[in-house]
Design an enzyme around this catalytic site. Sequence first.
Site, PDB file in Angstrom:
ATOM      1  N   ARG A  35       0.819  -1.221   0.000  1.00 52.04           N
ATOM      2  CA  ARG A  35       0.000   0.000   0.000  1.00 52.04           C
ATOM      3  C   ARG A  35       0.852   1.270   0.000  1.00 52.04           C
ATOM      4  O   ARG A  35       0.436   2.296  -0.536  1.00 52.04           O
ATOM      5  CB  ARG A  35      -0.937  -0.004   1.204  1.00 52.04           C
ATOM      6  CG  ARG A  35      -2.161  -0.876   0.963  1.00 52.04           C
ATOM      7  CD  ARG A  35      -3.039  -0.926   2.178  1.00 52.04           C
ATOM      8  NE  ARG A  35      -4.366  -1.417   1.834  1.00 52.04           N
ATOM      9  CZ  ARG A  35      -5.234  -1.874   2.726  1.00 52.04           C
ATOM     10  NH1 ARG A  35      -4.938  -1.890   4.002  1.00 52.04           N
ATOM     11  NH2 ARG A  35      -6.419  -2.302   2.331  1.00 52.04           N
ATOM     12  N   LYS A 200     -15.278 -15.936   6.407  1.00 52.60           N
ATOM     13  CA  LYS A 200     -16.702 -15.848   6.708  1.00 52.60           C
ATOM     14  C   LYS A 200     -17.575 -15.549   5.495  1.00 52.60           C
ATOM     15  O   LYS A 200     -17.375 -14.564   4.805  1.00 52.60           O
ATOM     16  CB  LYS A 200     -16.928 -14.755   7.758  1.00 52.60           C
ATOM     17  CG  LYS A 200     -16.450 -15.200   9.132  1.00 52.60           C
ATOM     18  CD  LYS A 200     -16.286 -14.042  10.065  1.00 52.60           C
ATOM     19  CE  LYS A 200     -17.588 -13.661  10.758  1.00 52.60           C
ATOM     20  NZ  LYS A 200     -17.420 -12.418  11.535  1.00 52.60           N
ATOM     21  N   GLY A 356      -6.203  -5.821   0.307  1.00 49.15           N
ATOM     22  CA  GLY A 356      -4.959  -5.757   1.056  1.00 49.15           C
ATOM     23  C   GLY A 356      -4.504  -7.125   1.527  1.00 49.15           C
ATOM     24  O   GLY A 356      -3.332  -7.486   1.385  1.00 49.15           O
ATOM     25  N   GLY A 380     -12.270  -4.578   1.079  1.00 50.73           N
ATOM     26  CA  GLY A 380     -13.634  -4.179   1.429  1.00 50.73           C
ATOM     27  C   GLY A 380     -14.218  -3.231   0.393  1.00 50.73           C
ATOM     28  O   GLY A 380     -15.353  -3.395  -0.056  1.00 50.73           O
TER      29      GLY A 380
HETATM   30  C1  3PG Z   1      -8.400  -1.903   5.101  1.00 48.19           C
HETATM   31  O1  3PG Z   1      -7.344  -2.290   5.593  1.00 48.19           O
HETATM   32  O2  3PG Z   1      -9.291  -2.676   4.745  1.00 48.19           O
HETATM   33  C2  3PG Z   1      -8.588  -0.434   4.854  1.00 48.19           C
HETATM   34  O3  3PG Z   1      -7.428   0.278   5.174  1.00 48.19           O
HETATM   35  C3  3PG Z   1      -9.768   0.057   5.643  1.00 48.19           C
HETATM   36  O4  3PG Z   1      -9.567  -0.155   7.002  1.00 48.19           O
HETATM   37  P1  3PG Z   1     -10.837  -0.393   7.935  1.00 48.19           P
HETATM   38  O5  3PG Z   1     -11.470  -1.673   7.479  1.00 48.19           O
HETATM   39  O6  3PG Z   1     -10.291  -0.467   9.344  1.00 48.19           O
HETATM   40  O7  3PG Z   1     -11.766   0.779   7.764  1.00 48.19           O
END
Ligand code: 3PG
Length: 402
Positions: A35, A200, A356, A380
């Site tokens: 990242r 999950k 990630g 996400g």
């Molecule tokens: C991640 O690592 O998925 C992003 O940096 C977002 O982080 P978060 O899920 O804690 O909001």
Amino acid sequence: MKTTSDLGDLRGKRVLVRSDLNVPLDGTTITDDGRIRASAPTIKGLADAGARVIVCAHLGRPKGAPEAKYSLAPVAKRLGEVLGADVVFADDTVGDDAKAKAAALQDGQVLLLENLRFNAGETAKADDERSAFAGELASLADVFVSDGFGVVHRKQASVYDVARLLPHATGDLVSTEVDVLRRLTKDPERPYAVVLGGAKVSDKLGVIGNLLGTADRLLIGGGMVFTFLAAQGHEVGKSLLETDQIDTVKGYLERAEKEGVEIVLPVDVVAADAFSADAAHEVVAADAIPADRMGLDIGPASSALFAEKLADCRTVFWNGPMGAFEMEPYAAGTKALAQALVDITSRGALTVVGGGDSAAAVRQLGFADDGFGHISTGGGASLEYLEGKELPGLTVLEEGDA
Ligand code: 3PG
Ligand code: MG
């Protein structure tokens, strides 16, 4: 959406950049700097244009107050190495140190602020609390560049509210990521397969539902597979199982059949007697997992089947490991899947590794970034995009300037 080149001459301007520098750490050692490397070009481009660059980011999920283990200090050091230039680090986010260091920045210099989430306003549910914190961030700068793709699905002060307070633009990383996701959703070249893994199924229900309308094949691995096997009436032993999702999954299996989407499940699994690298383990048929065993990886016949189902695909999106790859005895399925993607990439297919964690997994297993079409920095965020959800951090960029 405006890009940084629409912001005019940036020489001498204070530019606040939201990046996603949420890297995995082992103590203060960064175990995957993907990242940071992905974020560097936007930062460098602004610095080269003579801007005074103020980078803000989060690390982990601290609860609105400083915690040493979530400090961005190690990230500042690594970012400096990647940029080949010193990065000034402020030990607070909008406090005296940040203000002084932001004011002292010279043209082309880069400052990284301490973890945004050390401030309760960053993630506050209440709009006025978030906007108050966004106001403090905004007061440090003249313009805002949104480049933290991994957080664009979060309605947080540095992602959403600050863009309403400053003239803003979309950073190159966010533009690239969104372009790729658009290719997956708008008329993807077919066959189009999606491979989902991870623990999950409840995290992925929305996206599975939406993909039943767009993908040709859905390959399922990882811990979530056992809820699928249970939905088909099989015994899963001590494997991860979300009993409350079995009916939903049954519904998906029926819908897939009706809509002509092929759901591919593992035919064998590596079953162990404990969640541990030195547990006794063996390959068993997926429909015959012994009662005292847990499945920790897909088996070799499944890896071969998955590779075969991907071989003719022109577009593939992959999110989530096939097994507990952090432990060597359960890494083969994830490795084989990554290799299958590398193979079809070399034959011209568009392959996207989403997230990630999945990105860190393939690097940890020894794969080079350029073996894949695109490695997304946001798991996400990309799943929510594929789910068809509105992403607040993108919507606000479309709204036009403050
Ligand atoms: C991640 O690592 O998925 C992003 O940096 C977002 O982080 P978060 O899920 O804690 O909001
Ligand atoms: Mg995450």
